[in-house]
Design a protein around this motif. Structure first.
Motif, mmCIF file in Angstrom:
data_model
loop_
_atom_site.group_PDB
_atom_site.id
_atom_site.type_symbol
_atom_site.label_atom_id
_atom_site.label_comp_id
_atom_site.label_asym_id
_atom_site.label_seq_id
_atom_site.Cartn_x
_atom_site.Cartn_y
_atom_site.Cartn_z
ATOM 1 N N ILE A 1 0.815 -1.216 0.000
ATOM 2 C CA ILE A 1 0.000 0.000 0.000
ATOM 3 C C ILE A 1 0.852 1.271 0.000
ATOM 4 N N ARG A 2 1.938 1.288 0.747
ATOM 5 C CA ARG A 2 2.791 2.488 0.750
ATOM 6 C C ARG A 2 3.389 2.722 -0.637
ATOM 7 N N GLU A 3 3.863 1.653 -1.249
ATOM 8 C CA GLU A 3 4.442 1.777 -2.590
ATOM 9 C C GLU A 3 3.397 2.263 -3.586
ATOM 10 N N ILE B 1 3.708 5.683 -5.830
ATOM 11 C CA ILE B 1 3.640 5.683 -7.299
ATOM 12 C C ILE B 1 2.685 6.771 -7.777
ATOM 13 N N ILE B 2 1.513 6.863 -7.137
ATOM 14 C CA ILE B 2 0.522 7.860 -7.546
ATOM 15 C C ILE B 2 1.056 9.265 -7.310
ATOM 16 N N GLN C 1 -1.804 8.634 7.383
ATOM 17 C CA GLN C 1 -0.387 8.585 7.732
ATOM 18 C C GLN C 1 0.416 7.646 6.844
ATOM 19 N N PHE C 2 -0.240 6.782 6.094
ATOM 20 C CA PHE C 2 0.552 5.896 5.225
ATOM 21 C C PHE C 2 0.351 6.180 3.740
ATOM 22 N N GLY C 3 -0.186 7.370 3.416
ATOM 23 C CA GLY C 3 -0.196 7.768 2.016
ATOM 24 C C GLY C 3 -1.507 8.298 1.490
ATOM 25 N N GLY C 4 -2.572 8.192 2.250
ATOM 26 C CA GLY C 4 -3.851 8.697 1.766
ATOM 27 C C GLY C 4 -3.921 10.216 1.814
#
Length: 955
Positions: free
Chosen positions: A663-665, A669-670, A695-698
Motif C-alpha cells: 500500500i505504501r508503494e 507511485i501515484i 499517515q501511510f499515504g492517503g
C-alpha cells in the motif's frame, strides 16, 4: 465481591458490553489461529510498511452514564426557539406509537438493506407503502424507495433529464429562482464537473424553452407563491425538454398533483411526515416519475414478485445495484436510501390516512390565511395572493427590527432581505402561534387582530384552478390502522417478518453490522438535537457546533487526517466530495487537465460511478491472483497518464478483505506521477488504532459512520459519509450557503444528517482510544477465527502474506456448483432456515460469500454461525453422495415457510430436516414469511405500488 468492583474510581463498563468475546473466549479463538496474544495476531496481519502509523490519541473511554451526562450538557447549549423558517424544513409531530415502535425500536433500526428479500418482507412492505404514498400524492406512475435529501434528489433529476430529454442540442438546465436556495447550491455543485450550465431565473420570463434540456420548478415556491405551471410545462415539452417539479407532499393533499399538469419528475422531502428536523437530517427524499422512465430512475425500487409457492412477495427490483454492473457507465452513484426515515413517513400516512393528512393540510393552510389577513390589518404587505403555508412579508419597519422582535420572544423567522421576512406554518402551530406572530409585527400600542373574528371571515387562499380533485391513498393499508392499538400491532407484525441485529448476527462482508448500543441511540430523540432547524441562527446551535467540532477532531485522530467534513450524508456522497476536493486542488494549481482516475478492477461499483460524476475518466488497473492490486500494471498506467493523472481510488484493507503489503508503494507511485490517493474507508473497522490512512499515504478518505462508527443501517439508511483530508485539501472541503465557505455543497443541510452524529460521538467517547483499538483487534480476530473454522469446508479465497485475513473473509463456493449443483444462492437461502442473514453474496467475486463478523458478536454466536455453515456443507456432501436428491433437497428449496409444513409434503426429505436441521432451532425458530422469491418474474411483471389485499388473500 472482588476489590476491583469495590473501586471508587470511574468505571467504564461500556467496552466490555460493546465487544462480544470474553477473555476466555479470546484465548480459545487465538489458539485456533495459532497465536498466543492479540498483539501477536495483529503483528502478523498488519504489513510492516504501515505499522506504527496510528495516531489515535484519545482519552480513556467513559461509562455510559458519564458519557450521557456529558452529551446532555452539550445538547443543553442548543436553544429551541419556535421555528417559522420553512425553506423545506418544518417542525412536525412524530406520533408516539411510531416514535416508540419504529424509530426507537432495534427491530427496525438495526436491520440491513433488504437485498435478501425473504427475511425483509416487513421493511419492504413499509417501503412499498412509501412508494404508493408518493405516487398517489404526486400523481406519478412510479416512485422509488427514497433518496438522501431534496437537494441531491434535484441533482439526480437534473442528470436524469439530461439523459432522457429529446433536446440533445442544449447543455443548459433551467432552475427556478423560486427553488429553495440550498437546492440551487447542490445543483451548481453537481453540474459543474459534468459541464452542465445551470441557468437560474424567473420561469415567467422564459422566451425560448428550446435553450434548455430540462427545468426544475418549485411547487409551492420557496417564498410561498403557488404558480400554475401547465402552459409552461407544455412549452418545455414542445421544445424537447423534460420538467422536474420539487413539491411539498402535504400541500399535494390539497393542490393538483404535478403529474396531472405534465411533470416528468416530481421530487422533494418527506420530512414533515413525522420526521424530526434534526438540524437538517436525516430525512427521506422522494423521487417519482413516469412508467416510461422507470429503468432510468436513480436509487432503489421495491417491486412485487412471487415466491416459489406463487404467493406475492416483495423484493428490490431492476437496477438496484446497477453500479456493480455498469460501473463508470452507471447513471448514479446512489447505492443507499433513507429507509428508516421513509418508513416513518409511510407510517405517518398509514396512521393519519387520507382524511387525516388532508385535515392537517387544511388546518395549516387556514392558520396561514388567518395570519396573512391579520398581518395586512397590522399594516404589512403580504406578497402572496395564493399560498399554502408560507408567506413573504414586506414589513412596515425594517426586516432587522422584525427579526429582533421575533427573537426576543424566542421565534425564528426566515431571513430574506433588508425589507422582507419569510414565515412558514406547520402542524405544530395553533391559534396562539398566529397571535404570537402578530405580536412580533405589531407596533407599540397597536391592537392585535381578533383571531376568532378573522377565522370566521377569512376564506382559503388556494388557487381555485389548482385545487386537487383526484382521490389518493385509497388502499386499505392507509384506511385501517388509525387507532394506536391497530398501528402498534401492524408495526409488530411487519417487524416479526424480518431478521435484524436484535435477533441474529448479520455477517455481511464490507458492511460492518456491529452493535448499535442503546446508550448511543438515546440522544437522537432528545428535542435539543431533534427539534433544531438547520438554518437557525448560529448562536442557537452552539451545542451542535461543539458536538461537530469535537467529532471532527475525534475522526481526525482515528484516521490520521488533518481536517474532516461531516456534510456528506451517505458513503456515496463522501466519495463524491472526496473526488471534488481532489479535482478542485488540481485546478487551484493550474492543473485542471488532470482527469484520469485509476481504479482497481476489484473496487466497489460506486467508485467508478462516482469518478464519472466528478468529471473524471476511469482507467481500470488489474489485480493479481491473490486479489491484490497488480503494482506493475498500476505503475505502468500511472506513468502512461502522468500528465493527466488525477487520483487513485483504492479500498483498504482491500475489497477482498486483505491488508495489501504494497500500500505504501502504491501511494508513492501515484504521488510521483502527480496524482492524489483516495482511500475508501468502507473497511476502516480493521484499522482504527492499528494504522491510519492519513499517515501511510492517503490524501482523502470517506468514512462510513454507519459501519465503523456505529450509526445503525436502519434497513438501508440513514448513513453518514464524512471525508477526512490532509491539510492541502482542507480548503476544498464541502461548503454551504449557511457556512463560512459559501460554495460547494454536496448535501442540502450544512452538516448533512446532523441528528445522528451523537451516535458516533457517544461511541468514540465511551470506547476511548484503547477501546477503539481493541474493537479493531477483535474484528480481525473474529474474522480469522471464522476463516480457520470453515477453511476445511469452504476454501478461503484470499489471505495476506501470513495466511491471515483482515476483518472479513471470502468463502469460495464455486467448486460446489460443479460437484453438487448447489449455488451460492442456495447456501444463502438455506442459512435463513438456520435463522441467519446471509453473508454478502457474489461480491466482490461471483459464486462466493464474504463474511464479516465484527467485534460485537460473542464467540457463541460466531460458533452458531460456523456450525450452521458446517452443517450446510454436510447437506451438500449428502447431495454429492446421492443421499439427497440433486434437484429436490433442502438447499434448492430453501427457505422453508411454516405454511408449507401443514400442506401436502411432497419432498424427498423430512419436514424436520427442512425446518429444524439443528436441535438449537427449536428454541426461538425464525419462520420466513415467504419462500424463495422469483426475481425474474418480478422484473418482467413490474408492480411497485400496493396491491389490493385480495391479492394476498387469494394467494
Amino acid at each position: 465481591m472482588s476489590q476491583a468492583h469495590l473501586s471508587l474510581g470511574t468505571s467504564n463498563e461500556f467496552i466490555a458490553r460493546h465487544i462480544g468475546p470474553r477473555e476466555a473466549d479470546i484465548s480459545a479463538m487465538l489458539a485456533l489461529t495459532g497465536h498466543d496474544s492479540l498483539e501477536a495476531l495483529i503483528a502478523s496481519v498488519i504489513p510492516e510498511s504501515i505499522k506504527g502509523t496510528s495516531v489515535l490519541d484519545l482519552p480513556a473511554g467513559q461509562g455510559e452514564a458519564e458519557a450521557l451526562a456529558a452529551i446532555k450538557a452539550i445538547a443543553a447549549k442548543n436553544q429551541l426557539f419556535k421555528s417559522h423558517i420553512g425553506q423545506g424544513y418544518y417542525p412536525c409531530h412524530t406520533p408516539p406509537p411510531i416514535l416508540r415502535n419504529l424509530l426507537e425500536n432495534p427491530a427496525w433500526y438495526t436491520a440491513y438493506t433488504p437485498y435478501q428479500p425473504e427475511i425483509s418482507q416487513g421493511r419492504l412492505e413499509a417501503l412499498l407503502n412509501f412508494q404508493t404514498l408518493v405516487s398517489d400524492l404526486t400523481g406519478m406512475e412510479i416512485a422509488n424507495a427514497s433518496l438522501l435529501d431534496e437537494g441531491t434528489a434535484a441533482a439526480e433529476a437534473m442528470t436524469f433529464c439530461k439523459r432522457l430529454a429529446k433536446n440533445k442540442r442544449s447543455n443548459a438546465f433551467f432552475a427556478s429562482r423560486y427553488c429553495h436556495p440550498q437546492t440551487l447550491d447542490v445543483l451548481r455543485t453537481r453540474a459543474e464537473p459534468l459541464g452542465i450550465e445551470v441557468v437560474i431565473g424567473d420561469e415567467h420570463e422564459i422566451d425560448d424553452a428550446s435553450a434548455y434540456f430540462g427545468a426544475l420548478l418549485q411547487y409551492p415556491a420557496t417564498d410561498g407563491d403557488i404558480f400554475d405551471y401547465r402552459e409552461l410545462v407544455e412549452r418545455f415539452h414542445a421544445a424537447g425538454a423534460l420538467v422536474a417539479v420539487a413539491a411539498d407532499l402535504l400541500a399535494l393533499t390539497l393542490l393538483t398533483p404535478p403529474g396531472e399538469f405534465g411533470a416528468d419528475v416530481v421530487l422533494g422531502s418527506a420530512q414533515r411526515f413525522g420526521v424530526p428536523l434534526g438540524f437538517g437530517g436525516p430525512h427521506a427524499a422522494y423521487f417519482a416519475t413516469r412508467d416510461t422512465f422507470k429503468r432510468d430512475m436513480p436509487g432503489r425500487l421495491v417491486g412485487i414478485s412471487i415466491d416459489r409457492h406463487g404467493k406475492p412477495a416483495l423484493r428490490l427490483a431492476m437496477q438496484t445495484r446497477e453500479q456493480h454492473i455498469r460501473r463508470e457507465k452507471a447513471t448514479s452513484n446512489i447505492c443507499t436510501a433513507q429507509v428508516l426515515l421513509a418508513n416513518i413517513a409511510s407510517m405517518y400516512a398509514v396512521y393519519h390516512g387520507p382524511q387525516g393528512l388532508a385535515g392537517i393540510a387544511r388546518r395549516v393552510h387556514r392558520l396561514t390565511a388567518i395570519l396573512a389577513q391579520g398581518l395586512t390589518q397590522l399594516g404589512h404587505q403580504v406578497e402572496q395572493y395564493h399560498f399554502f403555508d408560507t408567506l413573504s412579508i414586506v414589513s412596515s419597519t425594517t426586516a432587522k427590527e422584525v427579526h429582533a422582535a421575533a427573537q426576543a420572544t424566542r421565534i425564528n423567522l426566515r431571513v430574506l432581505d433588508d425589507v422582507r421576512v419569510g414565515i412558514s406554518l406547520d402542524e405544530t402551530c395553533d391559534a396562539a402561534s398566529v397571535e404570537a406572530l402578530w405580536s412580533v409585527f405589531a407596533s407599540q400600542g397597536q391592537t392585535l387582530p381578533d383571531f376568532k373574528a378573522l377565522a370566521a371571515s377569512t376564506g382559503d387562499c388556494l388557487p381555485s384552478k389548482l385545487l386537487r380533485e383526484s382521490a389518493f391513498l385509497q388502499h386499505e393499508v392507509f384506511n385501517r390502522y388509525h387507532s394506536e392499538t391497530e398501528l402498534m400491532r401492524y408495526l409488530r407484525k411487519l417487524a416479526d417478518k424480518d431478521l435484524a441485529l436484535d435477533r441474529t448476527m448479520i455477517p455481511l462482508g464490507s458492511c460492518t453490522m456491529k452493535l448499535n448500543a442503546a446508550s448511543e441511540m438515546i440522544p437522537v430523540t432528545w428535542p435539543e438535537f431533534g427539534a433544531l432547524h438547520p438554518f437557525a441562527p448560529v448562536e442557537q446551535s452552539q451545542g451542535y457546533l461543539e458536538l461537530t467540532n469535537e467529532l471532527e477532531a475525534m475522526l481526525c485522530k482515528a484516521t490520521g487526517y488533518d481536517a474532516v467534513s461531516l456534510q456528506p450524508n451517505a458513503g456515496s456522497q463522501g466519495e463524491y466530495a472526496g473526488l471534488l476536493a481532489i479535482r478542485a486542488y488540481h485546478a487551484s494549481r493550474g492543473e485542471g487537465q488532470r482527469d484520469i482516475c485509476l481504479i482497481p478492477q476489484s473496487a466497489h461499483g460506486t467508485n467508478p460511478a462516482t469518478a464519472q460524476m466528478a468529471g473524471m475518466r476511469v482507467v481500470v488497473t488489474a489485480c493479481d491472483a491473490r486479489g491484490n492490486v497488480d503494482i506493475a500494471d498500476l505503475k505502468a498506467k500511472a506513468e502512461e497518464h502522468q500528465n493527466r493523472l488525477a487520483a487513485l481510488m483504492i479500498t483498504y484493507p482491500s475489497t477482498h478483505g486483505v491488508f495489501e503489503e504494497g500500500i505504501r508503494e502504491i501511494c508513492e507511485i501515484i504521488h510521483a506521477n502527480g496524482g492524489q490517493v483516495y482511500i475508501d474507508g468502507a473497511n476502516m473497522n480493521a484499522m482504527v488504532g492499528l494504522c491510519a490512512p492519513g499517515q501511510f499515504g492517503g490524501d482523502v478518505s470517506h468514512l462510513n459512520l454507519h459501519k465503523t462508527f456505529c450509526i445503525p443501517h436502519g434497513g438501508g439508511g440513514p448513513g453518514v459519509g464524512p471525508i477526512g483530508v490532509k491539510s492541502h485539501l482542507a480548503p476544498f472541503l464541502p461548503g454551504h450557503c449557511h457556512m463560512e465557505r459559501k460554495l460547494g455543497a454536496v448535501s442540502a443541510a450544512p452538516f448533512g444528517s446532523a441528528s445522528i452524529l451523537p451516535i458516533t460521538w457517544m461511541y468514540i467517547r465511551m470506547m476511548g482510544g484503547e477501546g477503539l483499538k481493541r474493537a479493531s483487534q477483535l474484528a480481525i480476530l473474529s474474522a480469522n477465527y471464522i476463516a480457520r473454522r470453515l477453511e476445511e469446508h469452504y476454501p478461503v479465497l484470499y489471505t495476506g502474506e501470513n495466511g491471515l485475513v483482515a476483518h472479513e473473509c471470502i468463502l469460495d463456493l464455486r467448486p460446489l456448483k460443479e460437484t453438487s449443483g448447489i449455488s451460492v444462492e442456495d447456501v444463502a437461502k438455506r442459512l435463513i432456515d438456520y435463522g441467519f442473514h446471509a453473508p454478502t453474496m457474489s461480491f466482490p467475486v461471483a459464486g462466493t460469500l464474504m463474511v464479516e463478523p465484527t467485534e460485537s458478536e460473542s464467540k457463541e454466536e460466531l460458533d452458531r454461525f460456523c456450525d450452521a455453515m458446517i452443517r450446510i456443507r454436510e447437506e451438500i456432501r449428502a447431495v454429492e453422495a446421492g443421499e439427497l436428491d440433486q434437484d429436490d433437497n433442502p438447499l434448492k428449496n430453501a427457505p422453508h415457510t411454516a405454511a408449507e409444513l401443514v400442506g401436502e409434503w411432497t419432498h424427498r426429505y423430512s419436514r424436520e430436516l427442512a425446518v429444524y436441521p439443528t436441535a438449537s432451532l427449536i428454541d426461538g425458530k425464525y419462520w420466513p414469511p415467504v419462500g424463495r422469491v422469483d426475481n425474474v418474474y418480478g422484473d418482467r411483471n413490474l408492480a411497485c405500488a400496493c396491491l389490493p389485499m385480495s391479492a394476498y388473500q387469494d394467494a
